[in-house]
Design an enzyme around this catalytic site. Structure first.
Site, PDB file in Angstrom:
ATOM      1  N   GLU A 136       0.818  -1.222   0.000  1.00  0.00           N
ATOM      2  CA  GLU A 136       0.000   0.000   0.000  1.00  0.00           C
ATOM      3  C   GLU A 136       0.841   1.256   0.000  1.00  0.00           C
ATOM      4  O   GLU A 136       0.589   2.175  -0.778  1.00  0.00           O
ATOM      5  CB  GLU A 136      -0.918   0.056   1.235  1.00  0.00           C
ATOM      6  N   HIS A 186     -10.862  -4.670  10.314  1.00  0.00           N
ATOM      7  CA  HIS A 186     -11.388  -4.443   8.967  1.00  0.00           C
ATOM      8  C   HIS A 186     -12.661  -3.628   8.962  1.00  0.00           C
ATOM      9  O   HIS A 186     -13.373  -3.615   7.975  1.00  0.00           O
ATOM     10  CB  HIS A 186     -11.650  -5.781   8.271  1.00  0.00           C
TER      11      HIS A 186
END
Lengths: 455, 389
Positions: A157, A226
């Site tokens: 990322e 998450h």
């Protein structure tokens, strides 16, 4: 405390002093509670409209109470089914050439159209190309545009977000997808320090036309790491625009505007909405349909209470409004659409009309979107029009648990929105049925009821 | 913002034009000479950069002038910082001039470059003027970023700063290279970082993606021996920074010799432009100052060490000796260049200290690009400030 005797009687406040509201220990058990709204009405609110409602007993005819119980049972049971069932009922009125389009397809259309329109636009992220997108949002795009414009990245990322920002600095217009915004924390330095601040630090010499998009907030059963909502984190920073669409029109129009914007935009989608179909007008289906960033939309006009929300919870607000409308309480629901820059003017205009405000969001309460709205309303001209403090309905201040019952109770449900109006609405329980009364002027004591059987 | 008029034409220029530029060509000077330079260690490469290089008189004079300007500019910045006219961060580049000049000599202005915070030298070689650089350091409206950026955030055409976060510029550089490849313009990106930054995770992520997608990026590690106060031996398990790319070929270069740097950069640029993908260069160089102005630079190294490098490997002295011993310039000529450079720096410093600070109206400007004007909240709710793009 008066024993419950099958009918509700109201006793004047002279005999019973106003008590603090004590929330019911368990939402599904439910005590009939009301707090007295002892505020004096200020000169600027139109209290005469409240008088239209019965301020005494509110009993509904048998069929109404059955309907009421049914809809209450419906929303007390949380879950997607209830949401979309209620939600879809609202959208029966359709324009002639309108179509039912899911949010996923709307996003796909937006990206497809922008990729076609400007060859500097490209998409990069994990699984966006050959896998058709982790959530299938970019389905078909790799097949159509190829490796050059739809780029699968390794799981890096920070690396690929930086590469995307660098490409934007050098003249391209990247769409950087994070599989979920939880992973954007790995790359948040590139989003803030490299993208957001650069135009300012270079005194306008270096623009960064980039869109960071991906699902944000809670999903279903994915647990704490998450499920975080990043609206407040990104909206804190100058130099970024933060957008949070709700329905398909929002998704398509706002994504197109974001891609066409010459500045870094954080585009917060919601995984649970991807598969939900919404009506899209013919106008919205055109290739040039854009929605301006920074303008909120009044999804439902009303005159008694303003509900402000963004993303998934706009649907919850509309459902709550539908339930309350049956009792004659008209809520105005505002869909923020953009978190930064926030359209405070729309909220203020609505508060000046309704005098009450509730903010609803999925994120945590501290330093959140609702907190910002409260602060801005308090600082602005609408403060004098408030007849009661702003209520924030937020996610519970905990990391997201996994077990379904715990997860359901970690996020705002429709009943939470309704019950948040406890200082405005007299909720009367009678023989197991509920009624709501807009009780702005009621000065009533704390009423306790026996536990009604809801199930 | 971008005034290249003072930069002499580089090797891409024809000989005819070069002759016009140097109006005072003394007939008894050698026009060009061949030099033997140190052989570079290579990693995963069959051959390295050339060891026999040719330098012309004009090139030599240009390199000398540029390096001297950079040196004097940094020393002036040191002076102004001690007078508290420059504040905040100030990371000085003196000692490392050969790197910036050598790299620029090997690439075109149409190529791209990005570096970290020790960026004043690169801002100059990329086209910024000394005046604008110094005015940015002193935070005046005539600065290259209008006083909004400061020492670490200077930008000009095809130069992406000036980046404060250690290592963050490396993925950015690969992104610029991606844009070059995407647009098919055979430009490349030179992406610099230090020995301290070389241990950042995002750099390895970038190596992977650059190699995978064959991006035209030259990764350059300016190894000056110390990451702030930590020597390379104390920071890195492997100090062979040119090998850290693992699957990316690498070259280790003497960063104090401008010709060595130039030759290696040419080699790297040819490698990239032929579509073979990224390449890594480690420039072994040295900084005379501490990490920044707040670091005296002697707590983690000895004054003797600094003195030794200054006397034996100073890039400007080395170039001067080379030119004088090969009869490519006279002592007076070089002294004249020194005088001109000193004057230029003085004028720039004068400008930097007398130019007014940015107007308060500029406070909220440039948050966005190409955006309609917006209102920005000030320090209190009723203070609504205006922002234009």
């Amino acid at each position: 405390m008066l024993p419950y005797s099958g009918s509700v009687s109201l006793v004047s406040s002279f005999l019973f002093p106003p008590l603090q509201f004590v929330p019911p220990p368990n939402r599904s058990d439910w005590l009939c509670v009301v707090t007295p709204s002892v505020r004096r009405v200020t000169r600027s609110s139109d209290w005469s409209k409240s008088r239209r409602f019965p301020t005494g007993l509110a009993h509904s005819p048998a069929e109404d109470s059955l309907k009421m119980a049914a809809s209450l049972r419906c929303f007390l049971r949380s879950g997607k089914k209830a949401v979309s069932a209620l939600g879809q009922r609202e959208f029966h009125r359709s324009a002639p050439a309108a179509a039912q389009v899911t949010v996923r397809d709307a996003l796909n259309q937006a990206m497809d159209e922008e990729l076609e329109r400007d060859e500097r636009v490209f998409l990069l992220g994990e699984e966006v190309a050959q896998y058709d997108g982790a959530y299938k949002v970019s389905r078909g795009l790799w097949k159509k545009y190829g490796d050059k414009r739809i780029i699968d990245t390794p799981i890096s990322e920070m690396g690929f977000a930086g590469i995307a920002v660098g490409a934007a600095m050098a003249g391209l217009r990247p769409i950087c997808e994070f599989m979920t915004f939880n992973f954007s924390m790995q790359a948040i330095d590139q989003v803030i320090n490299s993208a957001a601040k650069t135009c300012y630090m270079s005194a306008g010499l270096q623009a960064v036309p980039i869109v960071f998009r991906g699902p944000n907030g809670a999903s279903a059963g994915v647990a704490a790491q998450h499920s975080q909502c990043f609206a407040a984190w990104y909206a804190h920073c100058p130099g970024l625009k933060v957008v949070s669409p709700w329905n398909s029109e929002d998704a398509k129009g706002l994504l197109k505007s974001s891609i066409r914007d010459d500045n870094p935009v954080v585009f917060l989608e919601n995984e649970l909405l991807y598969g939900v179909p919404f009506e899209m007008s013919e106008e919205a289906q055109s290739k040039d349909f854009t929605i301006p960033i920074g303008k909120a939309k009044v999804e439902r006009a009303g005159s008694h209470i303003t509900l402000v929300s963004h993303s998934r919870y706009v649907g919850h607000c509309l459902d709550a409004a539908a339930v309350l409308a049956k009792e004659g309480i008209e809520c105005e629901v505002i869909n923020l659409r953009t978190i930064r820059p926030m359209d405070v003017e729309s909220i203020e205009a609505s508060v000046m009309k309704t005098n009450h405000l509730v903010t609803v969001e999925g994120g945590w309460p501290q330093f959140g979107v609702g907190a910002e709205i409260c602060a801005r309303i308090m600082e602005g001209s609408a403060f004098n029009y408030l007849d009661s403090p702003v209520t924030r309905v937020t996610g519970v201040d905990i990391p997201m648990p996994y077990a379904k019952i715990l997860e359901d109770h970690s996020l705002p449900q429709i009943k939470d929105i309704i019950f948040s109006l406890h200082n405005l609405v007299l909720i009367i329980v009678r023989n197991g049925n509920y009624s709501f009364v807009f009780a702005e002027f009621l000065i009533c004591p704390y009423l306790a009821a026996t536990k009604p059987n809801l199930h | 913002e971008y005034e290249p008029s003072h930069i002499y034409l580089n090797r891409a220029v024809s000989a005819g034009a070069a002759a016009v530029v140097s109006a005072r060509t003394y007939a008894d000077f050698t026009n060009e000479a061949t030099f033997e330079i140190k052989k570079c260690d290579t990693f995963k490469l069959d051959e390295g950069p050339a060891t026999q290089v040719v330098m012309t008189r004009d090139e030599g004079l240009q390199y000398y002038r540029t390096m001297q300007t950079m040196r004097r500019m940094e020393l002036k910045a040191d002076q102004l910082y001690k007078q508290k006219i420059i504040r905040g961060f100030c990371h000085l580049y003196d000692g490392q001039e050969a790197c910036a000049v050598g790299i620029e000599a090997a690439i075109n202005l149409s190529d791209h470059l990005i570096t970290a915070y020790r960026a004043h030298g690169y801002t100059y070689t990329r086209g910024g003027t000394v005046k604008k650089i110094m005015a940015e350091l002193t935070g005046r409206r005539g600065g290259i970023a209008k006083g909004k950026g400061g020492s670490m955030h200077m930008y000009c055409k095809h130069f992406y700063g000036g980046n404060g976060i250690v290592g963050a510029q490396v993925p950015l550089g690969a992104g610029v290279a991606l844009a070059c490849k995407y647009q098919g313009n055979s430009e490349l990106c030179v992406c610099l970082y230090g020995d301290g930054a070389a241990n950042q995770g995002q750099i390895f992520e970038t190596y992977n993606m650059a190699a995978l997608w064959k991006l035209p990026v030259i990764f350059i590690c300016e190894n000056n021996g110390y990451g702030m106060g930590t020597s390379v031996e104390r920071a890195a398990a492997s100090t062979d920074y040119f090998k850290r790319g693992e699957f990316i070929p690498g070259v280790r270069v003497d960063g104090m010799d401008v010709l060595c740097v130039r030759e290696a950069s040419r080699f790297a640029a040819d490698y990239c432009r032929s579509g073979k993908g990224p390449i890594l260069m480690e420039l072994q160089t040295y900084r005379y100052h501490g990490h920044s102005m707040s670091d005296p630079g002697v707590s983690y190294r000895t004054r003797e060490e600094i003195q030794e490098v200054r006397s034996k490997s100073d890039p400007i002295s080395m170039l001067k000796d080379r030119m004088l011993s090969n009869n490519m310039a006279s002592v007076e000529e070089l002294k004249e260049i020194d005088v001109e450079v000193r004057k230029e720096i003085e004028d720039a410093a004068q400008f930097a200290t007398t130019d007014p600070e940015p107007p308060l109206e500029d406070l909220c400007n440039h948050i966005f690009h190409n955006n309609p004007p917006l209102e920005v909240r000030g320090t209190n709710p009723w203070s609504k400030l205006k922002s234009v793009s």
